[in-house]
Design an enzyme around this catalytic site. Sequence first.
Site, PDB file in Angstrom:
ATOM      1  N   CYS A   1      19.778   0.922  -9.666  1.00 30.26           N
ATOM      2  CA  CYS A   1      19.848   1.770 -10.923  1.00 30.26           C
ATOM      3  C   CYS A   1      19.670   0.607 -12.217  1.00 30.26           C
ATOM      4  O   CYS A   1      20.041  -0.690 -12.106  1.00 30.26           O
ATOM      5  CB  CYS A   1      21.122   2.388 -11.092  1.00 30.26           C
TER       6      CYS A   1
ATOM      7  N   ARG B   1      13.689   0.370 -12.402  1.00 27.77           N
ATOM      8  CA  ARG B   1      14.644   0.208 -11.645  1.00 27.77           C
ATOM      9  C   ARG B   1      15.265   1.412 -10.942  1.00 27.77           C
ATOM     10  O   ARG B   1      16.003   1.592  -9.942  1.00 27.77           O
ATOM     11  CB  ARG B   1      15.876  -0.458 -12.060  1.00 27.77           C
TER      12      ARG B   1
ATOM     13  N   TRP C   1      18.817   5.433  -9.548  1.00 28.46           N
ATOM     14  CA  TRP C   1      18.066   5.577  -8.419  1.00 28.46           C
ATOM     15  C   TRP C   1      19.078   6.019  -7.323  1.00 28.46           C
ATOM     16  O   TRP C   1      20.057   5.323  -6.803  1.00 28.46           O
ATOM     17  CB  TRP C   1      17.877   4.028  -7.989  1.00 28.46           C
TER      18      TRP C   1
ATOM     19  N   ASN D   1      26.007   0.214 -11.450  1.00 28.70           N
ATOM     20  CA  ASN D   1      24.999   0.062 -10.462  1.00 28.70           C
ATOM     21  C   ASN D   1      25.467  -0.445  -9.305  1.00 28.70           C
ATOM     22  O   ASN D   1      26.505  -1.585  -9.494  1.00 28.70           O
ATOM     23  CB  ASN D   1      24.089  -0.920 -11.088  1.00 28.70           C
ATOM     24  N   GLY D   2      25.249   0.128  -8.114  1.00 23.96           N
ATOM     25  CA  GLY D   2      25.842  -0.384  -6.599  1.00 23.96           C
ATOM     26  C   GLY D   2      26.208   0.740  -5.933  1.00 23.96           C
ATOM     27  O   GLY D   2      26.193   1.762  -6.159  1.00 23.96           O
TER      28      GLY D   2
ATOM     29  N   GLU E   1      -2.429  -2.074   9.264  1.00 21.57           N
ATOM     30  CA  GLU E   1      -2.058  -2.168   7.958  1.00 21.57           C
ATOM     31  C   GLU E   1      -2.196  -3.417   7.278  1.00 21.57           C
ATOM     32  O   GLU E   1      -2.681  -3.512   6.070  1.00 21.57           O
ATOM     33  CB  GLU E   1      -0.331  -2.192   8.169  1.00 21.57           C
TER      34      GLU E   1
ATOM     35  N   LYS F   1      -4.155  -3.043   3.267  1.00 23.05           N
ATOM     36  CA  LYS F   1      -3.458  -3.792   2.191  1.00 23.05           C
ATOM     37  C   LYS F   1      -4.896  -4.645   1.599  1.00 23.05           C
ATOM     38  O   LYS F   1      -4.971  -4.483   0.605  1.00 23.05           O
ATOM     39  CB  LYS F   1      -2.495  -4.909   2.745  1.00 23.05           C
TER      40      LYS F   1
ATOM     41  N   GLU G   1      -7.301  -2.115  -0.043  1.00 24.34           N
ATOM     42  CA  GLU G   1      -6.874  -1.209  -1.445  1.00 24.34           C
ATOM     43  C   GLU G   1      -6.639  -1.942  -2.576  1.00 24.34           C
ATOM     44  O   GLU G   1      -6.550  -1.420  -3.952  1.00 24.34           O
ATOM     45  CB  GLU G   1      -5.514  -0.240  -1.085  1.00 24.34           C
TER      46      GLU G   1
ATOM     47  N   HIS H   1     -17.312  -2.903  22.814  1.00 20.66           N
ATOM     48  CA  HIS H   1     -18.119  -1.583  23.193  1.00 20.66           C
ATOM     49  C   HIS H   1     -18.801  -1.162  21.825  1.00 20.66           C
ATOM     50  O   HIS H   1     -18.741  -0.006  21.869  1.00 20.66           O
ATOM     51  CB  HIS H   1     -16.920  -0.825  23.582  1.00 20.66           C
TER      52      HIS H   1
ATOM     53  N   LYS I   1       0.364   6.078  -6.613  1.00 17.66           N
ATOM     54  CA  LYS I   1       1.602   5.788  -5.727  1.00 17.66           C
ATOM     55  C   LYS I   1       1.845   6.658  -4.996  1.00 17.66           C
ATOM     56  O   LYS I   1       2.258   6.729  -3.823  1.00 17.66           O
ATOM     57  CB  LYS I   1       2.761   5.280  -6.849  1.00 17.66           C
TER      58      LYS I   1
END
Length: 608
Positions: free
Chosen positions: A2, A27, A75, A101-102, A481, A485, A488, A504, A603
């Site tokens: 946070c 954050r 968050w 925060n925590g 993946e 990456k 994109e 083949h 996103k």
Amino acid sequence: MCGIIGFTGTAEAAPVVLEGLKKLEYRGYDSAGVAVVGKNGLGMVKASGKIENLCKKVEECGGVSGTTGIGHTRWATHGAPTDTNAHPHMSEDGRFAIVHNGIIENFAELREELIAKGCHFKSETDTEVIVHLLSLYYKGDFKRALMKTVARLEGSYAIGAVCSECPESIFVTKIFNPMIIGVGAGENFFASDVTALVSHTKNVIYLEDGEIAELTPEEIKFFNAAGKPIEKKISRVAWDTEAAEKGGYEHFMLKEIMEQPHALKSAIEPRIKNKKSVLSELNLSEEQLKGINHIIITACGSAYYAGCAGKYTIEKLTRIPVTVELASELRYSSPIVDEHTLLIVLSQSGETLDTICAMRELKDRGVHTVAIVNVVGSTIAKLADSVIYTYAGPEIAVATTKGYTTQVAVLYLFAVYAAEKTGRITSEEAEKLTAEILSIPSDIQRAIDLNSHIAELAEKYHDNSSLFFIGRNVDYAVALEGSLKMKEISYLHSEAYAAGELKHGTIALISEGRLVIAIACYEELFDKMMSNIKEVKARGAEVLGVAAEDMKKIFSEADDVILVPKTHPLFSVPSEIVPLQILAYYVAKANGCDIDKPRNLAKSVTVE
Ligand code: AGP
């Protein structure tokens, strides 16, 4: 993670705090709040959603006046993002307000104790126990009350607190989470990081674990954990605001790649008790788990590729068949499912519409749904029968990195947990496997340390117009993946292919100078991969080999090599993919691409 901020000076506090919260929005941004010490005591406004919502609400209520204030952008970890759960939290007598925060790990027992003492809780958060303790211990000495409060806390915290009886003072303290003091002229600040401070002052003081500070407009007093006065030195911040938001990195993507060891720790460690994986969030009894005869994993994009990677480990350990389905396909495929099917839904944002729709389809057919998501309180999290958060912290770059690796790690935890609960592996085997999972964060750090070598390779290969990623078994999932990456963020055409399938047809595309990134970490099929490398080399390809650090034979065939940390074969994906994330990053940088916000992408894809 946070964002917290505080101000005490001669100017009105609310505008300074709100401005600072906007700089901390990266954050955490699911709810926010501000509390100010005014002439008539504490004023407080809180709002779920973006900081903008809070600013509007403050305006609508005529503002909160006073020259000492604290603020928080959340968050969520405990409790959905609602006005009530937003910080600051205020004591019942209205005397104290705090931001935190925590994570307070012993909040449940403290909550019980405080309720027994007659306290009334308003929120579902762990944080609220702090302000009730503060109020309980306050006998006129703010610092002493704070010291007694934090002596009861277990876990991590950075706390800012104000008291209506001390209108110019703010007290702050911390353990494990950052707390930075901004030293101004006739005004002083605190914040989670320099981002929120640099526009006011570049003179900062970093609080150490256990230390306490009292901020007033003209003075800052520091104390050690025992309450004894101490001296602290002022540092000078070299960053500007924008750089500070990215922790000094040029892009959020690089910052998020580099913070993966921390993100993986957050995803793994809270789920290990007595050396074993315990998924307490999984609302399935042992009987129900034993009754599962088919697991479907559904997702989109990188989350889908995380499912492709996790499939190998889940099947190997549980011997339950796993199919990984693209959500946009699954929802229209009239899937063959019943009460013995388990659906695992992967999503960083928890808002991907294709994934939500596929999930609804199977939920309507009575399938138990397990969501592995990063955003607390997201749509997918709310829809699911079981939710396992990845705790990766906010991911800002459009191209996911820590979102992907933490999803894979949680799938590993699930595989070991389910295998033990269904009797496929013994308790001792589960302990051994769990120990291997616990070493993933340090494995990833060793992969990150390859950064400069990979940057050089990117310089060499960045102008290829089209390239291939090939691999076998779990390395094929990594190739998928790695290829995404690259596509994109660097806009190079790239294709991931099962190495054994190349001959083949698709090998017709291999011509002189074609770059092939051959992922050969899966030891059992290493010799097969060496044959595939020879195959493409014979047709003129340039090969960048990716192998485990003890497979030096790859140097005999590949033109360049990335040796990744050797790990347990069931848990190799995170340390294999990190070098490919870094490669894509530097290729995109060399090509001058907008790395954090690639063209055409969002996103979170909340449309069909
Ligand atoms: C990954 O880098 C992309 N941004 C994209 O493929 C993403 O993984 C996909 O849209 C799924 O998003 P989600 O994890 O938020 O559901």
